[in-house]
Design a protein around this motif. Structure first.
Motif, PDB file in Angstrom:
ATOM      1  N   ASP A  76       9.544  -3.207 -23.349  1.00 19.25           N
ATOM      2  CA  ASP A  76       7.816  -3.163 -23.839  1.00 19.25           C
ATOM      3  C   ASP A  76       7.276  -4.333 -23.616  1.00 19.25           C
ATOM      4  OD1 ASP A  76       5.522  -2.279 -25.036  1.00 19.25           O
ATOM      5  OD2 ASP A  76       6.308  -2.358 -26.915  1.00 19.25           O
ATOM      6  N   ARG A  77       6.870  -4.687 -22.299  1.00 17.58           N
ATOM      7  CA  ARG A  77       6.244  -5.647 -21.890  1.00 17.58           C
ATOM      8  C   ARG A  77       4.994  -5.314 -20.767  1.00 17.58           C
ATOM      9  NH1 ARG A  77       9.062  -7.155 -25.243  1.00 17.58           N
ATOM     10  NH2 ARG A  77      10.563  -9.027 -25.159  1.00 17.58           N
ATOM     11  N   PRO A  78       3.852  -6.103 -20.810  1.00 18.51           N
ATOM     12  CA  PRO A  78       2.712  -5.339 -19.928  1.00 18.51           C
ATOM     13  C   PRO A  78       3.042  -5.415 -18.761  1.00 18.51           C
ATOM     14  CG  PRO A  78       1.956  -6.806 -21.695  1.00 18.51           C
ATOM     15  CD  PRO A  78       3.356  -6.843 -22.076  1.00 18.51           C
ATOM     16  N   ALA A  79       3.707  -6.504 -18.036  1.00 15.73           N
ATOM     17  CA  ALA A  79       4.152  -6.764 -16.840  1.00 15.73           C
ATOM     18  C   ALA A  79       4.886  -5.579 -16.398  1.00 15.73           C
ATOM     19  CB  ALA A  79       4.597  -7.881 -16.460  1.00 15.73           C
ATOM     20  N   ILE A  80       5.847  -5.145 -17.100  1.00 16.28           N
ATOM     21  CA  ILE A  80       6.830  -3.841 -16.950  1.00 16.28           C
ATOM     22  C   ILE A  80       5.976  -2.519 -17.090  1.00 16.28           C
ATOM     23  CG2 ILE A  80       8.918  -2.713 -17.594  1.00 16.28           C
ATOM     24  CD1 ILE A  80       9.911  -5.421 -18.445  1.00 16.28           C
ATOM     25  N   ALA A  81       5.267  -2.451 -17.996  1.00 11.44           N
ATOM     26  CA  ALA A  81       4.507  -1.098 -18.088  1.00 11.44           C
ATOM     27  C   ALA A  81       3.556  -0.942 -17.076  1.00 11.44           C
ATOM     28  CB  ALA A  81       3.750  -1.207 -19.462  1.00 11.44           C
ATOM     29  N   LYS A  82       3.155  -1.903 -16.630  1.00  6.93           N
ATOM     30  CA  LYS A  82       2.026  -1.854 -15.434  1.00  6.93           C
ATOM     31  C   LYS A  82       2.646  -1.150 -14.245  1.00  6.93           C
ATOM     32  CE  LYS A  82      -1.494  -4.563 -13.044  1.00  6.93           C
ATOM     33  NZ  LYS A  82      -1.953  -5.892 -12.648  1.00  6.93           N
ATOM     34  N   ARG A  83       3.867  -1.474 -14.129  1.00  8.68           N
ATOM     35  CA  ARG A  83       4.538  -1.053 -12.710  1.00  8.68           C
ATOM     36  C   ARG A  83       5.209   0.347 -13.017  1.00  8.68           C
ATOM     37  NH1 ARG A  83       3.686  -6.253 -12.708  1.00  8.68           N
ATOM     38  NH2 ARG A  83       3.656  -7.167 -10.771  1.00  8.68           N
ATOM     39  N   SER A  84       5.414   0.900 -14.308  1.00  4.77           N
ATOM     40  CA  SER A  84       6.055   2.013 -14.599  1.00  4.77           C
ATOM     41  C   SER A  84       5.044   3.099 -14.224  1.00  4.77           C
ATOM     42  CB  SER A  84       6.763   1.961 -16.144  1.00  4.77           C
ATOM     43  OG  SER A  84       7.174   3.210 -16.256  1.00  4.77           O
ATOM     44  N   ALA A  85       5.767   4.560 -14.025  1.00  8.38           N
ATOM     45  CA  ALA A  85       4.784   5.843 -14.102  1.00  8.38           C
ATOM     46  C   ALA A  85       5.259   6.677 -15.142  1.00  8.38           C
ATOM     47  CB  ALA A  85       5.383   6.429 -12.764  1.00  8.38           C
ATOM     48  N   SER A  86       6.254   6.270 -15.871  1.00 11.70           N
ATOM     49  CA  SER A  86       6.392   7.277 -17.167  1.00 11.70           C
ATOM     50  C   SER A  86       7.099   6.424 -18.200  1.00 11.70           C
ATOM     51  CB  SER A  86       7.717   8.029 -16.352  1.00 11.70           C
ATOM     52  OG  SER A  86       8.147   8.984 -17.628  1.00 11.70           O
ATOM     53  N   PRO A  87       7.280   6.879 -19.389  1.00 17.48           N
ATOM     54  CA  PRO A  87       6.593   8.106 -19.822  1.00 17.48           C
ATOM     55  C   PRO A  87       5.113   7.705 -19.960  1.00 17.48           C
ATOM     56  CG  PRO A  87       7.508   6.969 -21.569  1.00 17.48           C
ATOM     57  CD  PRO A  87       7.991   6.140 -20.563  1.00 17.48           C
ATOM     58  N   ILE A  88       4.284   8.936 -20.538  1.00 17.90           N
ATOM     59  CA  ILE A  88       2.849   8.671 -20.862  1.00 17.90           C
ATOM     60  C   ILE A  88       2.636   8.905 -22.120  1.00 17.90           C
ATOM     61  CG2 ILE A  88       0.721   9.780 -20.180  1.00 17.90           C
ATOM     62  CD1 ILE A  88       1.762  10.313 -17.328  1.00 17.90           C
ATOM     63  N   ALA A  89       1.830   8.047 -22.965  1.00 11.92           N
ATOM     64  CA  ALA A  89       1.279   8.211 -24.217  1.00 11.92           C
ATOM     65  C   ALA A  89       0.086   8.573 -24.222  1.00 11.92           C
ATOM     66  CB  ALA A  89       1.714   7.008 -25.074  1.00 11.92           C
ATOM     67  N   PRO A  90      -0.246  10.113 -24.512  1.00 13.48           N
ATOM     68  CA  PRO A  90      -1.732  10.600 -24.168  1.00 13.48           C
ATOM     69  C   PRO A  90      -2.784  10.123 -25.430  1.00 13.48           C
ATOM     70  CG  PRO A  90      -0.241  12.334 -25.100  1.00 13.48           C
ATOM     71  CD  PRO A  90       0.410  10.996 -25.021  1.00 13.48           C
ATOM     72  N   ASP A  91      -3.776   9.560 -25.187  1.00 12.82           N
ATOM     73  CA  ASP A  91      -4.793   8.994 -26.327  1.00 12.82           C
ATOM     74  C   ASP A  91      -5.657   9.998 -26.398  1.00 12.82           C
ATOM     75  OD1 ASP A  91      -6.602   7.930 -27.881  1.00 12.82           O
ATOM     76  OD2 ASP A  91      -5.619   5.886 -27.874  1.00 12.82           O
ATOM     77  N   ASP A  92      -6.813   9.893 -25.567  1.00 12.69           N
ATOM     78  CA  ASP A  92      -7.976  10.883 -25.641  1.00 12.69           C
ATOM     79  C   ASP A  92      -7.782  11.634 -24.455  1.00 12.69           C
ATOM     80  OD1 ASP A  92     -10.264  11.968 -26.547  1.00 12.69           O
ATOM     81  OD2 ASP A  92     -11.564  10.343 -26.270  1.00 12.69           O
ATOM     82  N   LEU A  93      -8.371  12.881 -24.421  1.00  9.73           N
ATOM     83  CA  LEU A  93      -8.279  13.727 -23.306  1.00  9.73           C
ATOM     84  C   LEU A  93      -9.741  14.379 -22.810  1.00  9.73           C
ATOM     85  CD1 LEU A  93      -5.783  16.354 -25.051  1.00  9.73           C
ATOM     86  CD2 LEU A  93      -5.202  14.310 -23.550  1.00  9.73           C
ATOM     87  N   ALA A  94      -9.752  14.859 -21.590  1.00  8.55           N
ATOM     88  CA  ALA A  94     -11.073  15.273 -20.907  1.00  8.55           C
ATOM     89  C   ALA A  94     -10.617  16.597 -20.036  1.00  8.55           C
ATOM     90  CB  ALA A  94     -11.765  14.248 -20.337  1.00  8.55           C
TER      91      ALA A  94
END
Length: 323
Positions: free
Chosen positions: A229-247
């Motif tokens: 759980d590091r920003p540099a790792i998350a930035k390069r990951s495609a999954s999973p997705i935590a949905p916040d707002d929707l449109a």
């Protein structure tokens, strides 16, 4: 090449709850507790400061605005003369900050809450520990009549954040952020929700099982998740997705999801197939397809999701991408 949004407003705290109303973009700044209106040029106008901090927004059929008080456990109503008055007191129903608000065409209002103090939890423990059995507390949506009286509450949900109603008014889709899924419901004639079903899972089934496992496999998975759980790792990951707002996309069938795990919005088809990804400059919290042409993707972003720190940093942004 990955497509990216452009920054159109900067220097905010923690913007979110994007709405399009009367040819302008409206949003709340969670860090400052204020509601703003932006006409598309210049700076945003401050409309009102909300006791307990501004959350989700909506409008009654007569044009009066409703806004959630996140820490106040209430929904307020902005009168035509500028007075902010209590519309509904939900303190006995909520287990955490009041979050999103959705007002339907008849004036019925759906209001959610976190179910627990997520910000305080995140200060003390890694996010992955939310999945340690029995898992996070659940929270119900409150159904309000147009006059603010309580009609009913939904069955408990896992951290409900974004809500959408289909064009024909028959279906609601809700983002259950921590469960990393979108759940669909039938809307009964009285406005209550029924027949829950998975609209899209945004995490692999095997990883979901391991995260929630009560044994050794679960403890190892949660520990590894914490390490990654590091920003540099998350930035390069495609999954999973935590949905916040929707449109809703302009096609009325697919949904744009603000992915709170990294700086992006993704367009999802029913069933979970990812159709598009739009990168943002920092973590996202809200998205909206609107504008005068109805084909502009607005995105709210912030460097952190802790309101007090976001207020100090002043790095919140509104970003935009033409579809």
């Amino acid at each position: 090449m990955r497509r990216s949004a452009s920054v159109v407003l900067d220097g905010l705290g923690d913007p979110g709850a994007l709405r399009w109303h009367e040819n302008a973009l409206w949003f709340s700044d969670f860090a400052h507790g204020t509601v703003h209106r932006w006409s598309g040029s210049g700076s945003a106008e401050t409309v009102v400061e909300v006791p307990g901090g501004a959350g989700g927004l909506g409008w009654l059929p007569d044009g009066r605005m409703l806004v959630a008080s996140m820490d106040g456990g209430r929904v307020y109503r902005l009168e035509a003369d500028g007075r902010l008055v209590e519309h509904a007191d939900l303190r006995r129903l909520v287990g955490g900050p009041v979050s999103d608000v959705l007002v339907d065409a008849t004036g019925r209002t759906y209001v959610g809450n976190y179910g627990f103090d997520y910000i305080e939890f995140a200060r003390r423990q890694p996010n992955s520990m939310l999945y340690a059995p029995p898992g996070p507390p659940r929270a119900s949506l409150a159904y309000l009549a147009p006059d603010g009286s309580l009609l009913d509450v939904s069955d408990p949900l896992v951290f409900p954040k974004g809500y959408l109603i289909s064009a024909d008014g028959s279906t609601m889709v809700i983002a259950e952020t921590i469960a990393m899924r979108l759940t669909a419901f039938d809307i009964r004639a009285d406005g209550t929700l029924a027949n829950p079903r998975l609209w899209a899972s945004l995490i692999s089934p095997s990883l979901w099982r391991l995260l929630n496992d009560s044994g050794l496999a679960g403890r190892i998975t949660r520990r590894v998740s914490t390490l990654l759980d590091r920003p540099a790792i998350a930035k390069r990951s495609a999954s999973p997705i935590a949905p916040d707002d929707l449109a809703w996309d302009s096609d009325g069938r697919t949904i744009w999801v603000a992915n709170t795990l990294r700086g992006e919005c993704v367009r999802v088809a029913e069933g979970g197939r990812i159709l598009d990804r739009i990168a943002t400059s920092q973590a996202t919290s809200s998205c909206l397809v609107a504008g005068r042409d109805g084909r502009t993707l607005f995105i709210a972003t912030a460097p952190v999701d802790a309101p007090d720190l976001a207020r100090e940093l002043g790095g919140g942004r509104i970003e935009m991408f033409g579809l």
